[in-house]
Design an enzyme around this catalytic site. Structure first.
Site, PDB file in Angstrom:
ATOM      1  N   SER A  39      28.093  -1.962 -22.525  1.00 37.07           N
ATOM      2  CA  SER A  39      29.256  -0.945 -22.082  1.00 37.07           C
ATOM      3  C   SER A  39      30.413  -1.811 -21.418  1.00 37.07           C
ATOM      4  CB  SER A  39      28.711  -0.027 -20.940  1.00 37.07           C
ATOM      5  OG  SER A  39      29.613   1.185 -21.060  1.00 37.07           O
ATOM      6  N   ASP A 152      27.236   4.230 -26.197  1.00 35.73           N
ATOM      7  CA  ASP A 152      27.199   3.199 -25.211  1.00 35.73           C
ATOM      8  C   ASP A 152      25.884   2.502 -24.931  1.00 35.73           C
ATOM      9  OD1 ASP A 152      26.536   2.216 -22.380  1.00 35.73           O
ATOM     10  OD2 ASP A 152      28.389   3.418 -21.607  1.00 35.73           O
TER      11      ASP A 152
END
Length: 291
Positions: A39, A152
């Site tokens: 991320s 993510d």
């Protein structure tokens, strides 16, 4: 020169702390020769590997709330934000190099929600890899790639230590953005006991955390986004502990969750300062022990 494999965790705007950690490592003469990130960790790590982190830092230091809102291209699809404007800006900073062309090995971690597994990007477009890794479910639209739907990396692996092991660096240093204590943890190779570094100067970190705008640091659940992000942080904190138990880094730098909220992307200066301060305290303890 001591070589470092650097692991950069997920955690929204707290990812600005990664910039401070990298700056402290460079100031002390460490050589970063491998990076893995999930991320925001993938974004910062990828920018560093592409030699664009200084440009990115200068840009984010000037961002206001209004400018951030203007960057967000809203949609009513599978996520609130497409991110096209944001990634166009990132592309202006980095171009679109391939990961294998970068001067140091880099891994961006995403999650394939169709096949329920991690995906490691170690080749191909850097831009595409980062975009997949930062696609927070419900916030950014996922990346649909052939038979995969990528979101993510922090969904399955918020602190991707394993991709850095093969680099055989002198040290593995990991930065956890979902930690409660304002202190780094250290585990040295071939030492029986784990050394927990408890700073005697926590007040200085607290001053950074609770200075101007301190009301923003308190837990707020003012919206559905706050609730969703707080739940995600709890999940990622638990997953991180499992990852650390499987392979402990030599230095674990804990960035406390109270540093800022997930979406406080207008607070770059404060968060970078926290990252550098906590990194300095952890490295001081590590260096004293090694010497």
């Amino acid at each position: 020169m001591t070589s470092v494999s650097l692991v950069l965790g997920s955690g929204g705007a707290r990812g600005y702390a990664h910039i401070g950690v990298i700056e402290e490592l460079k100031a002390r003469g460490y050589q970063i020769n491998c990076i893995a990130g999930s991320s925001m960790g993938a974004l910062v790590g990828g920018l560093y590997a592409a030699d664009a982190l200084d440009t990115y830092k200068e840009w984010v230091l000037g961002l206001t709330r209004l400018q951030i809102l203007r960057l967000l291209d809203l949609t009513f699809g599978m996520g609130t934000i497409r991110g096209d404007r944001l990634f166009q800006k990132i592309k202006e900073m980095t171009g679109d190099p391939t990961i294998e062309s970068l001067p140091i090995p880099f891994t961006a971690v995403a999650t394939d929600i169709v096949h329920q597994k991690e995906v490691w990007f170690q080749r191909g477009s850097l831009q595409s890899a980062i975009r997949a890794s930062v696609a927070v479910p419900g916030v950014f639209t996922p990346v649909v790639d052939a038979h995969r739907v990528l979101v993510d990396g922090g969904v399955l692996n918020p602190l991707p230590i394993t991709p850095t092991v093969a680099a055989h660096s002198d040290l593995i240093i990991a930065v956890d953005l979902n930690s409660s204590p304002v202190m780094p943890e250290i585990n040295l190779p071939q030492v029986d006991q784990t050394l927990v570094a408890s700073s005697t100067d926590n007040g200085s970190v607290a001053a950074l955390l609770h200075g101007e705008g301190s009301s923003e640091n308190k837990l707020k659940l003012d919206s559905n986004l706050d609730v969703m992000m707080s739940a995600l942080e709890v999940m990622q904190g638990a997953l991180t502990q499992y990852k650390i138990a499987g392979y402990r880094p030599d230095l674990l730098i804990n960035i406390p969750t109270e540093t800022c909220r997930f979406h406080d992307f207008h607070r770059a200066r404060d968060v970078i300062a926290v990252g550098r301060k906590v990194a300095a305290e952890g490295l001081d303890i590590l260096e004293r022990r090694l010497s």
